[in-house]
Design a protein around this motif. Structure first.
Motif, PDB file in Angstrom:
ATOM      1  N   HIS A 105       0.817  -1.208   0.000  1.00 19.28           N
ATOM      2  CA  HIS A 105       0.000   0.000   0.000  1.00 19.28           C
ATOM      3  C   HIS A 105       0.854   1.263   0.000  1.00 19.28           C
ATOM      4  O   HIS A 105       0.417   2.321  -0.434  1.00 19.28           O
ATOM      5  N   THR A 106       2.057   1.162   0.523  1.00 16.45           N
ATOM      6  CA  THR A 106       2.889   2.367   0.660  1.00 16.45           C
ATOM      7  C   THR A 106       4.065   2.402  -0.295  1.00 16.45           C
ATOM      8  O   THR A 106       4.851   3.346  -0.256  1.00 16.45           O
ATOM      9  N   ILE A 107       4.216   1.401  -1.119  1.00 13.41           N
ATOM     10  CA  ILE A 107       5.401   1.391  -1.980  1.00 13.41           C
ATOM     11  C   ILE A 107       5.344   2.491  -3.028  1.00 13.41           C
ATOM     12  O   ILE A 107       6.354   3.119  -3.364  1.00 13.41           O
ATOM     13  N   TYR A 108       4.140   2.772  -3.542  1.00 12.67           N
ATOM     14  CA  TYR A 108       4.005   3.835  -4.540  1.00 12.67           C
ATOM     15  C   TYR A 108       3.364   5.086  -3.949  1.00 12.67           C
ATOM     16  O   TYR A 108       3.025   6.013  -4.676  1.00 12.67           O
ATOM     17  N   ASN A 109       3.155   5.113  -2.608  1.00 12.13           N
ATOM     18  CA  ASN A 109       2.533   6.270  -1.960  1.00 12.13           C
ATOM     19  C   ASN A 109       3.630   7.253  -1.564  1.00 12.13           C
ATOM     20  O   ASN A 109       4.528   6.926  -0.778  1.00 12.13           O
ATOM     21  N   LEU A 110       3.568   8.466  -2.093  1.00 11.71           N
ATOM     22  CA  LEU A 110       4.581   9.489  -1.800  1.00 11.71           C
ATOM     23  C   LEU A 110       4.044  10.616  -0.947  1.00 11.71           C
ATOM     24  O   LEU A 110       4.702  11.641  -0.797  1.00 11.71           O
ATOM     25  N   ASP A 111       2.835  10.466  -0.381  1.00 10.37           N
ATOM     26  CA  ASP A 111       2.234  11.502   0.441  1.00 10.37           C
ATOM     27  C   ASP A 111       2.836  11.411   1.847  1.00 10.37           C
ATOM     28  O   ASP A 111       2.588  10.450   2.597  1.00 10.37           O
ATOM     29  N   GLU A 112       3.632  12.406   2.213  1.00 11.46           N
ATOM     30  CA  GLU A 112       4.315  12.360   3.506  1.00 11.46           C
ATOM     31  C   GLU A 112       3.344  12.489   4.666  1.00 11.46           C
ATOM     32  O   GLU A 112       3.547  11.899   5.731  1.00 11.46           O
ATOM     33  N   LYS A 113       2.273  13.281   4.502  1.00 15.38           N
ATOM     34  CA  LYS A 113       1.308  13.467   5.594  1.00 15.38           C
ATOM     35  C   LYS A 113       0.624  12.153   5.943  1.00 15.38           C
ATOM     36  O   LYS A 113       0.482  11.791   7.113  1.00 15.38           O
ATOM     37  N   GLN A 114       0.167  11.438   4.931  1.00 15.33           N
ATOM     38  CA  GLN A 114      -0.537  10.187   5.180  1.00 15.33           C
ATOM     39  C   GLN A 114       0.381   9.169   5.860  1.00 15.33           C
ATOM     40  O   GLN A 114      -0.009   8.488   6.816  1.00 15.33           O
ATOM     41  N   LEU A 115       1.634   9.080   5.390  1.00 15.07           N
ATOM     42  CA  LEU A 115       2.579   8.158   6.019  1.00 15.07           C
ATOM     43  C   LEU A 115       2.871   8.544   7.463  1.00 15.07           C
ATOM     44  O   LEU A 115       2.979   7.684   8.346  1.00 15.07           O
ATOM     45  N   TYR A 116       2.977   9.852   7.732  1.00 14.94           N
ATOM     46  CA  TYR A 116       3.241  10.319   9.095  1.00 14.94           C
ATOM     47  C   TYR A 116       2.071   9.991  10.025  1.00 14.94           C
ATOM     48  O   TYR A 116       2.254   9.543  11.164  1.00 14.94           O
ATOM     49  N   ILE A 117       0.824  10.201   9.523  1.00 14.59           N
ATOM     50  CA  ILE A 117      -0.358   9.928  10.354  1.00 14.59           C
ATOM     51  C   ILE A 117      -0.458   8.437  10.654  1.00 14.59           C
ATOM     52  O   ILE A 117      -0.746   8.025  11.788  1.00 14.59           O
ATOM     53  N   GLU A 118      -0.214   7.609   9.658  1.00 16.54           N
ATOM     54  CA  GLU A 118      -0.265   6.167   9.888  1.00 16.54           C
ATOM     55  C   GLU A 118       0.798   5.732  10.913  1.00 16.54           C
ATOM     56  O   GLU A 118       0.531   4.900  11.780  1.00 16.54           O
ATOM     57  N   LYS A 119       1.971   6.297  10.814  1.00  9.65           N
ATOM     58  CA  LYS A 119       3.039   5.929  11.751  1.00  9.65           C
ATOM     59  C   LYS A 119       2.707   6.352  13.178  1.00  9.65           C
ATOM     60  O   LYS A 119       2.885   5.587  14.141  1.00  9.65           O
ATOM     61  N   GLU A 120       2.169   7.569  13.372  1.00  8.09           N
ATOM     62  CA  GLU A 120       1.813   8.044  14.707  1.00  8.09           C
ATOM     63  C   GLU A 120       0.678   7.222  15.306  1.00  8.09           C
ATOM     64  O   GLU A 120       0.693   6.872  16.488  1.00  8.09           O
ATOM     65  N   PHE A 121      -0.343   6.906  14.490  1.00  4.36           N
ATOM     66  CA  PHE A 121      -1.461   6.121  15.003  1.00  4.36           C
ATOM     67  C   PHE A 121      -1.000   4.715  15.395  1.00  4.36           C
ATOM     68  O   PHE A 121      -1.444   4.152  16.408  1.00  4.36           O
ATOM     69  N   LYS A 122      -0.081   4.161  14.608  1.00  2.60           N
ATOM     70  CA  LYS A 122       0.431   2.842  14.937  1.00  2.60           C
ATOM     71  C   LYS A 122       1.207   2.876  16.257  1.00  2.60           C
ATOM     72  O   LYS A 122       1.103   1.961  17.087  1.00  2.60           O
ATOM     73  N   ARG A 123       1.979   3.948  16.483  1.00  2.92           N
ATOM     74  CA  ARG A 123       2.736   4.068  17.735  1.00  2.92           C
ATOM     75  C   ARG A 123       1.798   4.198  18.924  1.00  2.92           C
ATOM     76  O   ARG A 123       1.981   3.570  19.972  1.00  2.92           O
ATOM     77  N   VAL A 124       0.744   5.022  18.793  1.00  7.89           N
ATOM     78  CA  VAL A 124      -0.211   5.201  19.889  1.00  7.89           C
ATOM     79  C   VAL A 124      -0.960   3.909  20.169  1.00  7.89           C
ATOM     80  O   VAL A 124      -1.220   3.539  21.316  1.00  7.89           O
ATOM     81  N   TRP A 125      -1.319   3.193  19.097  1.00  9.44           N
ATOM     82  CA  TRP A 125      -2.080   1.959  19.277  1.00  9.44           C
ATOM     83  C   TRP A 125      -1.217   0.868  19.937  1.00  9.44           C
ATOM     84  O   TRP A 125      -1.699   0.104  20.768  1.00  9.44           O
TER      85      TRP A 125
END
Length: 680
Positions: A440-460
């Motif tokens: 899902h993220t190999i061709y995704n270059l949106d930094e905001k979306q990747l940052y939000i996913e990473k933060e939510f994963k850390r909180v979870w």
């Protein structure tokens, strides 16, 4: 019967009331006196702490006039002792300085030679020889000898330090434009002086402008990164236990003897009968000697093996590979031949060594602990060919020319927004599954979306989203951690520098020029501190001088109170040797013991008076501005060395009060009958 108001008299009720009022007022007075006592105690503790802070560093000791004169002659004495070859004059200087016990001649002569260029270096080497560490190491407690040595170094280098500080903080010279003198035009003289113009000038007293300290020069070179202080020297740890004794080697036949092995061997008893004839001078010259007759009798019997064969030295096995290491499980005899049994053979990197971790006692045997192998750096590789370098240039050129328009390098070298360990292109491995590709993220270059996913994963993963107020708790913990962390300025001066900060940063650059600048906490010395304060703020005004003198009076009263409580009092230790009745037979032995006892008591008194003098001296602000001879007057009571010590000191309050008490008790004792006749 109950004591009611109707059944008791008026006098009894009045008496009870007086008792009640007296008890209440007495209790209130006791509470008041206890509070007053606590307040005075806290005040005395505060004054004593302030007095100790005014001293400066813990090693600083106020030197008397005789001690200073002796230190002034130290350089000349070192020169004369080097010419003579023995430290006689320097030893006298150490005696005048008050060192006890004094160093021996060998150590003193070594320090004299090492410090032949500078007397401060001589005292520094003497401190190193005596205490085992240099002068720039900070200690928690200093004895009197250490304080006298370090204070002597400071006294000898104090003038030079002040001169260096004066040059360092001298104001910048302002280049003023030269004033051009305007020539006045001479007015023509009139015929009559009464017609000449005259100006009347009113005399006014010149106003004295208040002293203003000149501005400080540019101090950017002082604002270097801050260096932490050296750790305080503690007591050295106890030495490690001694190594175990080597294992005792038993003879080879000892094991056979314990096992009870018996061999039937023939042995021969040789009986020697010697017939000696008289030897004359002629027989000796001819080479004749005594005759020996040997009688050999053979027999059989039971005996223990006593054959002494030379034991063949076992050769260590060799694998033929230089970087191979092995462990030996034992040595066995197979078909009459000794063979080593190897446990495991390990091939190490080049030039590897076995790590021996010491020994351990297991079932009464000392066993070496095997901690693995240490591998050194391999040998340098030979020069590589140019094909690899050319290939790298071609690859980099291809990446630079074929990157996309958004600036992304196809994750070449992990050049995205995330570091290498937080790659969004893989799922994190678990104990039961390897790394998995994230499609899902190999061709995704949106930094905001990747940052939000990473933060939510850390909180979870931390479960902080499931707890109420989890983020608030985390913020509070972070704040507490921030409060506990000590804020240390990255620069030497910091934001609001004090005179001590200026001194600390300036003296750090003078350690090579002057040995005294290496002393620990030298920036707290009152003389240097006062000079720096005067350089920044100027001299004291009248109100500050008055406040200082009043504070000095309060310190003196506190010191007198502490002396009455026994601050500097040294009570002699009771010894049963001197309490009994002695005879002339043991008089000399008793005198020798009493001299040693009095010497120890003198030493304790000397150290106590030196401590009290050092404690009280910095509080006497009279020596700063009103009277310059105050130091000599005050220090005339304190002897500089132990040999000149006197027991009777008029300024010790405790002893004066004790003498007055004894005299007052004796005034009211009636003399026995006939005492007047005995006195006549």
């Amino acid at each position: 019967m109950p004591n009611n108001g109707y059944e008791t008299s008026y006098e009894d009720r009045k008496k009870r009331r007086v008792h009640f009022v007296y008890k209440r007022e007495t209790h209130e007075r006791q509470i008041f006196m206890q509070e007053l006592k606590d307040i005075r105690k806290r005040k005395e503790i505060y004054y004593v702490k302030t007095m100790k802070k005014l001293i400066g560093p813990t090693w600083l000791q106020a030197l008397s006039v005789l001690q200073r004169k002796a230190l002034d002659l130290l350089e000349f004495c070192i020169y004369q002792d080097l010419l003579e070859g023995r430290p006689v004059r320097t030893a006298n200087i150490m005696k005048e300085l008050g060192l006890y016990p004094r160093p021996n001649d060998v150590d003193l002569m070594t320090c004299v030679y090492l410090g032949r260029r500078d007397p401060k270096e001589m005292l520094a080497h003497l401190f190193l020889v005596t205490y085992g560490h240099t002068i720039d190491v900070k200690r928690a407690v200093y004895n009197l000898n250490a304080r006298l040595m370090l204070s002597g170094i400071l006294y000898l280098g104090q003038d030079n330090l002040l001169e260096l500080l004066r040059k360092r903080f001298s104001p910048n010279k302002e280049e003023r434009p030269p004033k051009t003198k305007v020539k006045r035009e001479k007015k023509p003289l009139l015929e009559s002086p009464y017609l000449q113009e005259m100006t009347a000038v009113l005399f006014q007293r010149p106003k004295r402008e208040p002293f203003r300290a000149p501005p400080l020069p540019n101090l950017d070179d002082l604002n270097d990164p801050y260096e932490e202080e050296l750790p305080i020297v503690k007591k050295p740890p106890q030495p490690p236990p001694p190594s175990p004794p080597p294992k005792k080697r038993l003879p080879r036949g000892y094991c056979d003897k314990i096992a009870g092995i018996i061999n039937f061997e023939p042995y021969s008893t040789i009986t020697t009968t010697r017939t000696i004839k008289t030897v004359t001078q002629k027989n000796v010259r001819r080479g004749r000697s005594s005759k020996l007759s040997l009688a050999i009798n053979k027999s059989f019997g039971i005996s223990v093996t006593r054959t002494k064969k030379r034991r063949k030295k076992i050769t260590i096995p060799n694998t033929g590979i230089s970087n191979s290491k092995y462990t030996i499980n034992g040595v066995f005899t197979v078909r009459g031949r000794t063979v080593f049994v190897l446990g495991n053979v390990t091939i190490l990197p080049s030039e590897g060594t076995l790590i021996n971790g010491g020994y351990s006692l297991v079932n009464g045997d000392y066993i070496n602990i095997h901690c693995g192998f240490r591998g050194f750096t391999p040998a340098s590789k030979s020069n590589t060919c140019d094909c690899l370098k050319n290939w790298q240039d071609v690859a980099l050129k291809y990446v630079k020319e074929h990157k996309c328009r958004c600036g992304h390098h196809y994750d070449y070298g992990n050049e995205g927004t995330f570091p290498a360990e937080e790659l969004p292109y893989f799922h994190k491995a678990t104990p039961f599954s390897p790394f998995q590709f994230n499609y899902h993220t190999i061709y995704n270059l949106d930094e905001k979306q990747l940052y939000i996913e990473k933060e939510f994963k850390r909180v979870w993963e931390t479960e902080s989203a499931l707890q109420v107020g989890g983020n608030v708790a985390i913020e509070k913990k972070d704040k507490k951690k921030k409060k506990l962390v000590k804020r240390s300025s990255t620069t030497c001066l910091g934001q609001n520098p004090k005179p001590e900060d200026y001194l600390k940063c300036a003296l750090r650059q003078m350690t090579r020029l002057n040995v005294a600048a290496r002393l620990p906490d030298v920036h707290l010395v009152p003389v240097l501190k006062e000079w720096m304060r005067w350089r920044i703020y100027g001299p004291y005004d009248a109100s500050e001088r008055k406040r200082k003198l009043l504070q000095s009076f309060e310190f003196w009263q506190t010191f007198m109170t502490q002396e009455k409580k026994g601050l500097t009092h040294v009570s002699p230790k009771p010894d049963p040797i001197y309490s009994g009745v002695t005879t002339w037979q043991y008089k000399q032995d008793l005198n020798d013991k009493f001299k040693k006892y009095m010497h120890k008591y003198k030493l304790d008194l000397f150290r106590s008076y030196a401590y009290s003098t050092n404690l009280l001296w910095p509080t006497m602000f009279q020596a700063e501005f009103p009277n310059r001879k105050f130091r000599e007057i005050y220090f005339s009571y304190l002897s500089s060395r132990l040999e000149d010590f006197q027991f009777f000191h008029p300024y010790i309050t405790r002893e004066a009060v004790e003498r007055a008490t004894v005299l007052n008790k004796g005034r009211y004792i009636c003399k026995p009958h006939g005492a007047e006749d005995v006195q006549q």
